[in-house]
Write an enzyme that holds these catalytic residues in place. Structure first.
Site, PDB file in Angstrom:
ATOM      1  N   CYS A 113     -32.061  -6.210  25.209  1.00  0.00           N
ATOM      2  CA  CYS A 113     -31.632  -7.360  24.402  1.00  0.00           C
ATOM      3  C   CYS A 113     -31.979  -8.703  25.044  1.00  0.00           C
ATOM      4  CB  CYS A 113     -30.137  -7.269  24.130  1.00  0.00           C
ATOM      5  SG  CYS A 113     -29.683  -5.729  23.329  1.00  0.00           S
ATOM      6  N   HIS A 244     -27.490 -14.078  22.241  1.00  0.00           N
ATOM      7  CA  HIS A 244     -27.792 -12.751  21.711  1.00  0.00           C
ATOM      8  C   HIS A 244     -26.621 -12.323  20.834  1.00  0.00           C
ATOM      9  CE1 HIS A 244     -28.673  -8.628  21.209  1.00  0.00           C
ATOM     10  NE2 HIS A 244     -27.780  -8.196  22.084  1.00  0.00           N
ATOM     11  N   ASN A 274     -26.737  -6.231  15.562  1.00  0.00           N
ATOM     12  CA  ASN A 274     -27.422  -6.468  16.839  1.00  0.00           C
ATOM     13  C   ASN A 274     -28.884  -6.038  16.670  1.00  0.00           C
ATOM     14  OD1 ASN A 274     -28.418  -6.360  19.442  1.00  0.00           O
ATOM     15  ND2 ASN A 274     -26.611  -5.362  20.322  1.00  0.00           N
TER      16      ASN A 274
HETATM   17  O1  UT7 Z   1     -26.681  -5.692  23.024  1.00  0.00           O
HETATM   18  C1  UT7 Z   1     -26.410  -5.356  24.346  1.00  0.00           C
HETATM   19  C2  UT7 Z   1     -25.057  -5.636  24.699  1.00  0.00           C
HETATM   20  N1  UT7 Z   1     -24.148  -4.928  23.830  1.00  0.00           N
HETATM   21  C3  UT7 Z   1     -22.920  -5.240  23.833  1.00  0.00           C
HETATM   22  O2  UT7 Z   1     -22.589  -6.154  24.551  1.00  0.00           O
HETATM   23  C4  UT7 Z   1     -21.946  -4.446  23.018  1.00  0.00           C
HETATM   24  C5  UT7 Z   1     -20.679  -4.349  23.783  1.00  0.00           C
HETATM   25  N2  UT7 Z   1     -19.616  -3.551  23.218  1.00  0.00           N
HETATM   26  C6  UT7 Z   1     -18.996  -3.778  22.043  1.00  0.00           C
HETATM   27  O3  UT7 Z   1     -19.446  -4.547  21.223  1.00  0.00           O
HETATM   28  C7  UT7 Z   1     -17.677  -3.084  21.811  1.00  0.00           C
HETATM   29  O4  UT7 Z   1     -17.250  -2.502  23.034  1.00  0.00           O
HETATM   30  C8  UT7 Z   1     -17.711  -1.986  20.719  1.00  0.00           C
HETATM   31  C9  UT7 Z   1     -17.821  -2.646  19.352  1.00  0.00           C
HETATM   32  C10 UT7 Z   1     -18.855  -1.050  20.940  1.00  0.00           C
HETATM   33  C11 UT7 Z   1     -16.388  -1.211  20.752  1.00  0.00           C
HETATM   34  O5  UT7 Z   1     -15.281  -2.080  20.633  1.00  0.00           O
HETATM   35  P1  UT7 Z   1     -14.056  -1.986  21.649  1.00  0.00           P
HETATM   36  O6  UT7 Z   1     -13.081  -2.983  21.210  1.00  0.00           O
HETATM   37  O7  UT7 Z   1     -14.597  -2.119  23.038  1.00  0.00           O
HETATM   38  O8  UT7 Z   1     -13.490  -0.544  21.356  1.00  0.00           O
HETATM   39  P2  UT7 Z   1     -13.259   0.691  22.359  1.00  0.00           P
HETATM   40  O9  UT7 Z   1     -14.572   1.261  22.759  1.00  0.00           O
HETATM   41  O10 UT7 Z   1     -12.318   0.281  23.430  1.00  0.00           O
HETATM   42  O11 UT7 Z   1     -12.532   1.693  21.385  1.00  0.00           O
HETATM   43  C12 UT7 Z   1     -11.261   1.379  20.785  1.00  0.00           C
HETATM   44  C13 UT7 Z   1     -10.874   2.530  19.863  1.00  0.00           C
HETATM   45  C14 UT7 Z   1     -11.008   3.897  20.520  1.00  0.00           C
HETATM   46  O12 UT7 Z   1      -9.951   4.707  20.029  1.00  0.00           O
HETATM   47  P3  UT7 Z   1      -8.617   4.913  20.901  1.00  0.00           P
HETATM   48  O13 UT7 Z   1      -9.085   5.501  22.218  1.00  0.00           O
HETATM   49  O14 UT7 Z   1      -8.025   3.545  21.054  1.00  0.00           O
HETATM   50  O15 UT7 Z   1      -7.805   5.840  20.054  1.00  0.00           O
HETATM   51  C15 UT7 Z   1     -12.335   4.431  19.980  1.00  0.00           C
HETATM   52  O16 UT7 Z   1     -12.385   5.834  19.961  1.00  0.00           O
HETATM   53  O17 UT7 Z   1     -11.775   2.549  18.730  1.00  0.00           O
HETATM   54  C16 UT7 Z   1     -12.340   3.858  18.585  1.00  0.00           C
HETATM   55  N3  UT7 Z   1     -13.673   3.728  18.016  1.00  0.00           N
HETATM   56  C17 UT7 Z   1     -13.902   3.641  16.691  1.00  0.00           C
HETATM   57  N4  UT7 Z   1     -13.071   3.642  15.637  1.00  0.00           N
HETATM   58  C18 UT7 Z   1     -13.620   3.512  14.411  1.00  0.00           C
HETATM   59  C19 UT7 Z   1     -14.864   3.656  18.669  1.00  0.00           C
HETATM   60  N5  UT7 Z   1     -15.863   3.523  17.797  1.00  0.00           N
HETATM   61  C20 UT7 Z   1     -15.296   3.500  16.564  1.00  0.00           C
HETATM   62  C21 UT7 Z   1     -15.818   3.375  15.246  1.00  0.00           C
HETATM   63  N6  UT7 Z   1     -14.948   3.368  14.209  1.00  0.00           N
HETATM   64  N7  UT7 Z   1     -17.134   3.231  15.001  1.00  0.00           N
END
Ligand code: UT7
Length: 319
Positions: A113, A244, A274
């Protein structure tokens, strides 16, 4: 001799894929995706469009807007994590061929990215050294090619698209690329990667999302602080902050830490998702087309991606 940012162009694939589409494929909801990422929809290239096709179309616009022809381009650089061919030929070679550019150096940059900022840095160095006159830089992605549409951790985050720019010589420092700084840390290789070559069973992108999120916010903030201090720039000197576009929460957190106003921040993540190396030039192109980016405006660019790689730039627009 200075390097100047002469033009910007983009290509947007026609298919719009909303969050609803993912509800049938993975365990997710439109609400979850929008709340956690700021994404509502993304663009998806057609089956017969490849990354080089997207890049070529964006490049044609950038070349035309720079008031030059493809024959005037003497270096082609393409940043991508979704090349047409995994090892060779490079996507830059394929784009050169499609543009009718011959006998000109062409190569890809693999910096995920951050790729467009890396390409800008290389273009600046080639121009300032006197080796090249008109460098075509492209960020192009058919990210849909490297998405596992059963993996809810990642597949709804990315979209396809391309952006391109012409970087040319100028003697006017006031109209130049003021500074570009790029960096990397291979110790972070496991937070975001695509095994691909050497691992033929797995061509998909994998991400430790939450870890990447936290590192991205910290790194992007300190990176901007460094480049601003180094060049004696203050917030008021910046017209457009074009980061980005990975996640609206990352952009807001960085914007808040840096005290940037809403009118300075450029946001496209809602409609494009993204688009990796294409995200900064696509956002810049939107600003050009809606009149926010005009000659003399100062842009602050900031990106973080797999590698890990990161980079920022202060750029005066000279288009
Ligand atoms: O481009 C290069 C750089 N990229 C980035 O910088 C992206 C960085 N990361 C992110 O944008 C975020 O971390 C995500 C959008 C990928 C995830 O968001 P988050 O707030 O960090 O969520 P998390 O991974 O901590 O997950 C929270 C909850 C989990 O459930 P529990 O453990 O709380 O029950 C996940 O299993 O959300 C769940 N989860 C989902 N739920 C519905 C993870 N993916 C999904 C989904 N739909 N697609």
């Amino acid at each position: 001799m200075y390097a100047s940012f002469k033009s910007i162009g983009a290509y947007k694939p026609k298919e719009v894929r909303t969050n609803k589409w993912f509800e049938d494929k993975i365990d997710t909801t439109d609400e979850w995706i929008f709340k956690r990422t700021g994404i509502k929809e993304r663009l998806v290239a057609s089956e017969n469009e490849n990354t080089s096709d997207l890049g070529t179309k964006a490049a044609e616009v950038a070349i035309q807007r720079a008031g030059i022809t493809a024959k005037d381009v003497d270096l082609v650089i393409c940043a991508t994590l979704s090349p047409d061919f995994s090892a060779m030929p490079s996507t830059a070679c394929l784009i050169s061929e499609k543009l009718g550019i011959k006998d000109v150096m062409a190569f890809d940059i693999s910096a995920a990215c951050t790729g467009f900022v890396y390409a800008l840095s290389v273009a600046k160095a080639f121009i300032e050294s006197g080796m090249k006159k008109n460098v075509l830089i492209i960020g192009a992605e058919k990210a849909s090619n490297v998405m596992d549409y059963t993996d809810r951790n990642i597949c709804m985050l990315f979209g396809d698209g391309a952006g391109a720019a012409i970087i040319s010589r100028t003697e006017d420092k006031e109209k130049s690329i003021i500074d570009v700084q790029c960096s990397a840390d291979g110790n972070l290789k496991e937070i975001l990667y695509i095994p691909g070559v050497g691992s033929p069973d797995d061509k998909f992108m994998h991400m430790k999302g939450n870890e990447t999120f936290k590192i991205a916010v910290k790194t992007l903030t300190s990176d901007v602080e460094k480049i601003m201090a180094k060049n004696n720039y203050v917030n008021e000197d910046i017209d457009l902050f074009i980061p980005h576009q990975a996640n609206i929460r990352i952009i807001k957190a960085v914007g808040k830490a840096l005290n940037l106003t809403d009118s300075q921040k450029v946001l496209t993540v809602e409609k494009y998702g993204n688009t990796s190396a294409a995200s900064i030039p696509m956002a810049m192109n939107d600003c050009f087309e809606d009149g926010r980016l005009t000659n003399g405006k100062t842009m602050l660019l900031d990106a973080f991606g797999g590698g890990a790689t990161w980079g920022s730039a202060i750029v005066k627009f000279n288009g």
